[in-house]
Design a protein around this motif. Structure first.
Motif, PDB file in Angstrom:
ATOM      1  N   TYR A  24      -1.263  -6.888  11.160  1.00 36.90           N
ATOM      2  CA  TYR A  24      -1.643  -5.651  10.447  1.00 36.90           C
ATOM      3  C   TYR A  24      -3.133  -5.609  10.104  1.00 36.90           C
ATOM      4  O   TYR A  24      -3.634  -4.574   9.698  1.00 36.90           O
ATOM      5  N   ARG A  31     -12.652  -0.559   6.343  1.00 36.29           N
ATOM      6  CA  ARG A  31     -11.761  -0.302   5.202  1.00 36.29           C
ATOM      7  C   ARG A  31     -10.769  -1.445   5.068  1.00 36.29           C
ATOM      8  O   ARG A  31     -10.605  -2.254   5.980  1.00 36.29           O
ATOM      9  N   GLY A  34      -4.152  -2.845   6.554  1.00 33.62           N
ATOM     10  CA  GLY A  34      -2.779  -2.849   6.031  1.00 33.62           C
ATOM     11  C   GLY A  34      -2.235  -4.250   5.788  1.00 33.62           C
ATOM     12  O   GLY A  34      -1.211  -4.418   5.125  1.00 33.62           O
TER      13      GLY A  34
ATOM     14  N   THR B 185       2.174   1.515   4.196  1.00 32.67           N
ATOM     15  CA  THR B 185       0.988   1.101   3.436  1.00 32.67           C
ATOM     16  C   THR B 185       0.505   2.288   2.603  1.00 32.67           C
ATOM     17  O   THR B 185       0.306   3.370   3.154  1.00 32.67           O
ATOM     18  N   SER B 187      -2.379   2.865   1.357  1.00 28.60           N
ATOM     19  CA  SER B 187      -3.746   3.313   1.648  1.00 28.60           C
ATOM     20  C   SER B 187      -3.908   3.890   3.051  1.00 28.60           C
ATOM     21  O   SER B 187      -4.625   4.868   3.240  1.00 28.60           O
ATOM     22  N   THR B 188      -3.238   3.310   4.058  1.00 29.77           N
ATOM     23  CA  THR B 188      -3.482   3.770   5.425  1.00 29.77           C
ATOM     24  C   THR B 188      -2.276   4.459   6.071  1.00 29.77           C
ATOM     25  O   THR B 188      -2.415   5.094   7.108  1.00 29.77           O
ATOM     26  N   ARG B 190       0.232   2.942   7.411  1.00 31.52           N
ATOM     27  CA  ARG B 190       0.813   2.125   8.487  1.00 31.52           C
ATOM     28  C   ARG B 190       2.141   1.506   8.026  1.00 31.52           C
ATOM     29  O   ARG B 190       2.281   1.131   6.865  1.00 31.52           O
ATOM     30  N   ILE B 191       3.090   1.399   8.964  1.00 34.11           N
ATOM     31  CA  ILE B 191       4.399   0.809   8.628  1.00 34.11           C
ATOM     32  C   ILE B 191       4.336  -0.704   8.835  1.00 34.11           C
ATOM     33  O   ILE B 191       3.808  -1.169   9.832  1.00 34.11           O
ATOM     34  N   ARG B 192       4.898  -1.476   7.892  1.00 34.05           N
ATOM     35  CA  ARG B 192       4.850  -2.939   8.037  1.00 34.05           C
ATOM     36  C   ARG B 192       6.124  -3.599   7.488  1.00 34.05           C
ATOM     37  O   ARG B 192       6.764  -3.051   6.591  1.00 34.05           O
TER      38      ARG B 192
END
Lengths: 142, 505
Positions: A24, A31, A34, B185, B187-188, B190-192
């Motif tokens: 990630y 920035r 993740g 996420t 902030s972004t 994104r999947i995690r």
């Protein structure tokens, strides 16, 4: 046995660290990536679980593992399975009745009254008032 | 003056029939759940959270808050009547409450606990009314870097304060942080960490997590350790007339409740400290400096009044950092905060500025709810011996059913029921390894906020770290974190040296 949980936490922490840093990304396009916060959490888990594993064994710290703990878990897992056939509310009524009769040795009448009245309360509050779409299982086909 | 104006505005909402009904039903349910041996405020709030899904946020939080602090009233009942605390903050109450009941003063002990809870709660609410806006005004000066340090401060203090073993608390905090990173996420986007499970895209659900960790885990605990039934108190002692204080007794108790309530409120404001620690401190202080200190522990009013006033003060005090800074002071306020977020409200300094109607309705409802609690608690005295003797055998399947329905109700998904079961197994494993579960929940609630603030701060500074050290407030918070982390280590070393010296002598 005493070290299993910290060892599992250590492995999970290492996995979080690796995934965070390698997959990630810690930093992306100037920035925060993740993966930064998962890697941070993973690092904390690795540090604290390692300290637990390496620390002096403390006799006060542990309780014996008892298989009996999984009895309610397995019963509710059966309720989930039964809900595909007879629906969730009926499964719960049946579970309460059987638990009280078989495990707690309540009389048939007492356990049936407890089970049915709990089922009615659940139906009125959650199905009629909160309009929750409870699974009805095969009853839906009727 | 401004506070009084806002309070009047809040009362106009809190006194609306649906909010009055929510406070009343919360008071009754909380009292019953609190009186059941072994049940805690967090279990009560977690189990009843789904009931509030259909309410508007103000009514819902009024009801949940009422359940929370009326639990503090109820927790002492089983301590006094059967020597089994309803909740951990009521442990100290049993020290004098139960001997009083054995000496034929059960009614007096119950009245003392309700009266002290009311006074402690009222002191807490008055302090909250003035401290909350001040904290929020202070918090308005904070930007993302300062908020990130505040959350880090809360996370570190939780780990150290809760439980006998700070390392265990810190490990639980780390696990909670890891669970919080599952899903999208903040902030972004994104999947995690979803392991290809579609349901985990929105993260580990708050409701299944709370119900599994505190509701169904309680079921497992009740199966393994069925609560013992203690001696039954003679029902003839439990009359309202026989329980009410004489003028002399009021004079004895008022100073105790006053100092314990104030102390409890300020202990409650500290993140992680909570009602149990407040009750413990108040009892110790009373034993050291109280007018009747020699008799404390043998069954005296002061021994019941001090912990009860303190734990109710602390339960209200914990609202101040939650509402004003977005940092929960206890595990139960973390659940309440999660509830607020579910309803789209973000606790923190902006809540006081942008949603004054909500905040002040809640604070005003605390005054009303507290009054309702004492009325219900005193009227319930003649019936209490029945409530505390409800069999745990009957409770196990009923609570299990409520856990299933509660977990299902969050998203109408059986996956959440399975998730709730998995969390309860995790909770059991943590329990047998003596890891506290409360830090896990607090970290789960706080960690996504920390991520948002860290991302925003780094965005402000184009990725440079100096932003986290750019002003005296940041440094003050860093020093606080270091002090909180080092204090237990220093205390431990000091104790070790003291023990060594004693054994050498």
């Amino acid at each position: 046995m005493k070290k299993i949980f910290p060892a599992l936490a250590l492995l999970a922490g290492l996995y979080w660290m690796y995934q965070g840093a390698a997959i990630y990304r810690l930093w992306a396009n100037g920035r925060l990536g993740g993966g930064f916060m998962p890697a941070l959490a993973g690092t904390a888990a690795v540090v604290f679980s390692s300290a637990t594993l390496l620390g002096k064994p403390d006799g006060r710290m542990f309780e014996p593992f008892r298989l009996k703990a999984f009895l309610p878990v397995a019963s509710v897992a059966l309720v989930i399975a039964a809900s595909f056939v007879i629906g969730l509310i009926l499964s719960l009524v049946l579970f309460i009745h059987l638990w009280l009769q078989a495990y707690e040795r309540y009389s048939f009448a007492k356990s049936a009254i407890t089970a049915v009245s709990t089922g009615i309360v659940i139906y009125v509050v959650f199905s009629s008032w909160l309009l929750l779409p409870f699974p009805r299982g095969a009853l839906n086909l009727l | 003056m401004e506070t009084l104006h806002f309070l009047v505005m809040g009362f106009s909402t809190a006194l609306q029939p649906e909010n009055l009904f929510a406070a009343f039903s919360g008071a009754v349910v909380g009292l019953i759940v609190g009186a059941l041996p072994g049940m805690g405020s967090i279990t009560g709030v977690a189990l009843l959270l789904p009931l509030t899904f259909k309410m508007n946020p103000t009514t819902a939080i009024i009801m949940l808050a009422a359940i929370y602090y009326s639990n503090m009233y109820g927790g002492s009942f089983s301590s006094i009547l059967i020597n089994i605390p309803g909740d951990s903050p009521a442990v100290m109450t049993a020290m004098d409450g139960y001997p009083m009941a054995r000496n034929g003063q059960a009614g007096k002990a119950l009245f003392t606990s309700s009266f002290a809870s009311f006074c402690g709660g009222t002191i807490g609410i008055v302090i909250l009314s003035f401290l909350g806006p001040t904290l929020a005004r202070w918090g308005l000066n904070f930007g993302p870097p300062e908020m990130a340090w505040i959350i880090l401060f809360a996370l570190t203090s939780i780990g150290w304060i809760i439980g006998e073993n700070p390392l265990a608390g810190l490990l639980a905090t780390a696990l909670g942080a890891m669970i919080a990173t599952v899903g999208m996420t903040p902030s972004t986007g994104r999947i995690r960490f979803t392991f290809d499970i579609l349901y985990l895209m929105r993260g580990v659900g708050f409701v299944p997590l709370v119900i599994g960790m505190f509701g169904f885990a309680k079921v497992i605990d009740m199966v393994l350790h069925p609560p013992m039934t203690g001696d039954t108190v003679n029902k003839a002692q439990l009359t309202i007339r026989g329980s009410v204080y004489t003028r002399e007794e009021y004079k004895r108790c008022l100073p105790v409740v006053g100092r314990s309530g104030i102390m409890g409120t300020f202990v409650g404001v500290l993140p992680g400290a909570g009602a149990t620690m407040a009750a413990f401190f108040a009892y110790i202080v009373e034993k050291r400096i109280g007018g009747n200190r020699d008799k404390i522990g043998t069954g005296v009013l002061e021994g019941v009044a001090a912990p009860e006033a303190a734990n109710n003060g602390a339960s209200i005090g914990a609202f101040a950092p939650m509402l004003a800074l977005g940092v929960p002071g206890s595990a139960t306020t973390a659940v309440l905060m999660g509830g607020l977020m579910m309803w789209g409200l973000t606790p923190g300094p902006l809540l006081f500025r942008d949603k004054p109607d909500f905040v002040w309705s809640l604070i005003s409802s605390l005054y009303v709810g507290n009054l309702m609690c004492i009325i219900v608690a005193i009227l319930a005295i003649p019936f209490l011996s029945r409530v505390v003797h409800i069999s745990s055998a009957m409770l196990v399947p009923i609570i299990s059913a409520l856990c299933v329905v509660g977990a299902f109700s969050a998203n109408g998904s059986l996956f959440d029921v399975g998730l709730m079961l998995s969390v309860s197994v995790l909770s059991y494993l943590m329990q047998i390894h003596k890891l506290p579960t409360a830090p896990l929940l607090l970290a789960y609630v706080l960690y996504p906020m920390l991520e948002r603030y860290v991302a925003a701060a780094l965005g402000m500074s184009s990725g440079r770290l100096y932003i986290f050290f750019h002003n005296p407030t940041c440094w003050m918070l860093i020093l606080l974190i270091i002090a909180f982390c080092l204090t237990p280590v220093i205390v431990k070393l000091k104790n070790k040296r003291k023990n060594r010296r004693t054994s050498a002598n």
